[in-house]
Design a protein around this motif. Structure first.
Motif: not given
Length: 523
Positions: A234-235, A246-251
């Protein structure tokens, strides 16, 4: 069969991390029929994959991403790139932990009241007490199969324990036994009893030790309400104009980025990565990072007062045989300022293999004093000292903008200075640990300094008032109602006990709260 949820499904709870807090929370919510996506930065390794080799295992499961260290603690000098020894894998540090599962004592929830004003310490009473946590401690002990609870017998004592016990009893210590351990002393929950092979920190090859990797996670997946995504780093946590997450940005493992939408986000990435993620999620609305109106995100980092003592005897002990940490003396865990410090500490049996001895023995490296210690390895007994350290605002996790990780994000810097109370406690504990071995004829004792932190605590602490901490008594951030913290970073103070049982207990309790609030549509 485990579930598969769409990236645009904004009804899911996203849990970041799959260790004692995140793995337990994920399963508890899934058991209640709540859909969960658990994002784990590391890979999935199960008992058949664990390596009974210290350096091999270290490379396989350790969190080795870029980190920096500052402060006067010994770790900054000896292990500046590795301030903490935690796991990057499904199950988190429940793969690498020893299994000690102890309840906090009443006074340890109220240290500001009980200890009074300790100069330089940022003490604060927890917003909960022992009575509120006791039913959850009971649930956690039953879930984890903790020895000496629920009619489960204690583990047998190995030679390392027998030496430790004999010395402790000669000194008049009374609370001496093989511990409250989340390691099966007999078959339970579909897993075998402990086989006494001695590689407890490398992952239990038999699955006798409780780990969320092969207990909570598969149980949650079996409900059809949990999807675990390994190698999902998770970034950033995203939010809307109202400030709700609202959400999670991940690589993913190939470096491709994905945005998983969420109704609720729970952060359980250990006390270094959790505040780092909140700080790295800064925005124009939250310029100092998420949930940081108090300025307390990242502050009050605790790692327990730790050290070791090794004793050499004239006969073989072979301390590496049997459970690594099945032995405890609890008499010194009381609060008794007449010893020259507030709070207390535990003695716990410990053995390190030769490869790690070479890294951690003081003096490490080479030379006559070191080689004669290695010559005595077969005749050595070992113990770990673990006690309550003082929270300090200046001990903190910050973003190091000069060092970037593999995703281009600022690495965390871990700053830690020992508080005078920590030093006084360590010196007293070293002396008493040596006395335990001297009482049974040690020919030599080695006081050994702390190695990289395994109990990382604080940094997103619980507080009754929003200005004093980051989360409320449910682990819900004061600033953002649908953002939670679910790991040891929510600890207000550290207590003298190993933290895992309390992390699991808080996660069970938090799952009840989240389910209640979701049903009431308040989050």
């Amino acid at each position: 069969m485990s579930a598969k949820f769409d990236l645009n499904d904004d009804g899911v709870v996203v849990v970041i991390g799959s260790g004692a807090g995140g793995g337990t929370l994920s399963n508890e919510l899934a058991q209640k029929g709540i859909n969960v996506v658990c994002l784990e930065a590391g890979g999935r390794h199960l008992p058949q994959d664990y390596q009974n080799d210290e350096w091999g295992s270290f490379g396989q499961i350790s969190w080795l991403d870029a980190r920096t260290t500052s402060g006067d603690w010994r770790v900054a000098k000896d292990f500046s790139g590795l301030p903490a020894w935690i796991v990057k894998a499904v199950g988190g540090s429940t793969v690498h932990w020893a299994g000690a599962s102890l309840r906090f004592q009443e006074h340890e929830f109220k240290t500001q009241t009980v200890y009074g004003n300790v100069h330089g310490a940022n003490l604060l009473d927890w917003p909960i007490g022992l009575s509120e946590l006791e039913p959850y401690y009971a649930k956690a002990e039953a879930k984890m199969g903790v020895t000496r609870t629920n009619g489960i017998p204690g583990l047998p004592g190995n030679n390392n324990y027998k030496v430790f016990e004999a010395g402790a009893k000669k000194l008049g210590y009374k609370k001496v036994h093989t511990g409250n351990m989340a390691i099966n002393s007999q078959p339970r929950d579909g897993r075998p009893g402990c086989q006494q092979v001695g590689f407890c920190f490398q992952g239990c090859k038999f699955g006798a030790k409780w780990s969320s990797a092969y207990t909570e996670i598969p149980k949650g997946e079996a409900t059809g309400h949990l999807e675990v995504r390994p190698n999902a780093h998770v970034l950033k946590i995203e939010h809307d104009k109202s400030g709700k997450v609202t959400g999670v940005l991940y690589a993913d493992s190939d470096g491709n980025k994905h945005l998983q939408k969420a109704r609720i986000v729970a952060v359980a990435g250990n006390s270094i990565e959790s505040p780092r993620l909140l700080l790295n999620s800064a925005s124009s609305m939250f310029p100092d990072g998420l949930a940081n109106s108090s300025g307390q995100v990242g502050r009050n980092y605790m790692r327990h007062m730790t050290a070791s003592v090794y004793g050499v005897f004239d006969k073989p002990v072979r301390m590496w045989r049997g459970t690594t940490m099945a032995g405890i003396v609890q008499d010194e865990s009381r609060h008794d300022p007449s010893r020259g410090f507030v709070g207390g500490f535990e003695f716990e049996t410990l053995s390190l293999g030769l490869p790690f001895m070479a890294a951690f023995l003081n003096p490490g490296g080479w030379g006559r004093e070191f080689t004669t210690a290695l010559d005595s390895y077969e005749n050595m007994a070992g113990m770990w000292l673990v006690g309550e350290d003082m929270p300090q605002e200046t001990n903190r996790i910050t973003l190091n903008h000069d060092v970037k990780d593999q995703y281009g994000l600022p690495a965390p810097n871990v700053h830690f200075d020992d508080h005078p109370n920590d030093i006084a406690m360590r010196n007293y504990a070293w002396k008493k640990g040596a006395e335990i071995y001297d009482a049974v004829g040690a020919t030599r004792t080695f006081p050994t300094p702390p190695y990289p932190s395994t109990h990382n605590l604080g940094t997103n602490r619980m507080s009754a008032k929003a200005r004093d901490g980051v989360v409320n008594k449910w682990g819900q951030t004061h600033d953002i109602p649908n953002l939670f913290v679910s790991d040891g970073s929510q600890f207000t103070t550290g207590a003298s006990e190993n933290p895992t049982l309390t992390i699991v207990s808080l996660a069970i309790r938090q799952a009840d709260y989240i389910a209640r609030e979701m049903a009431a549509r308040t989050i």
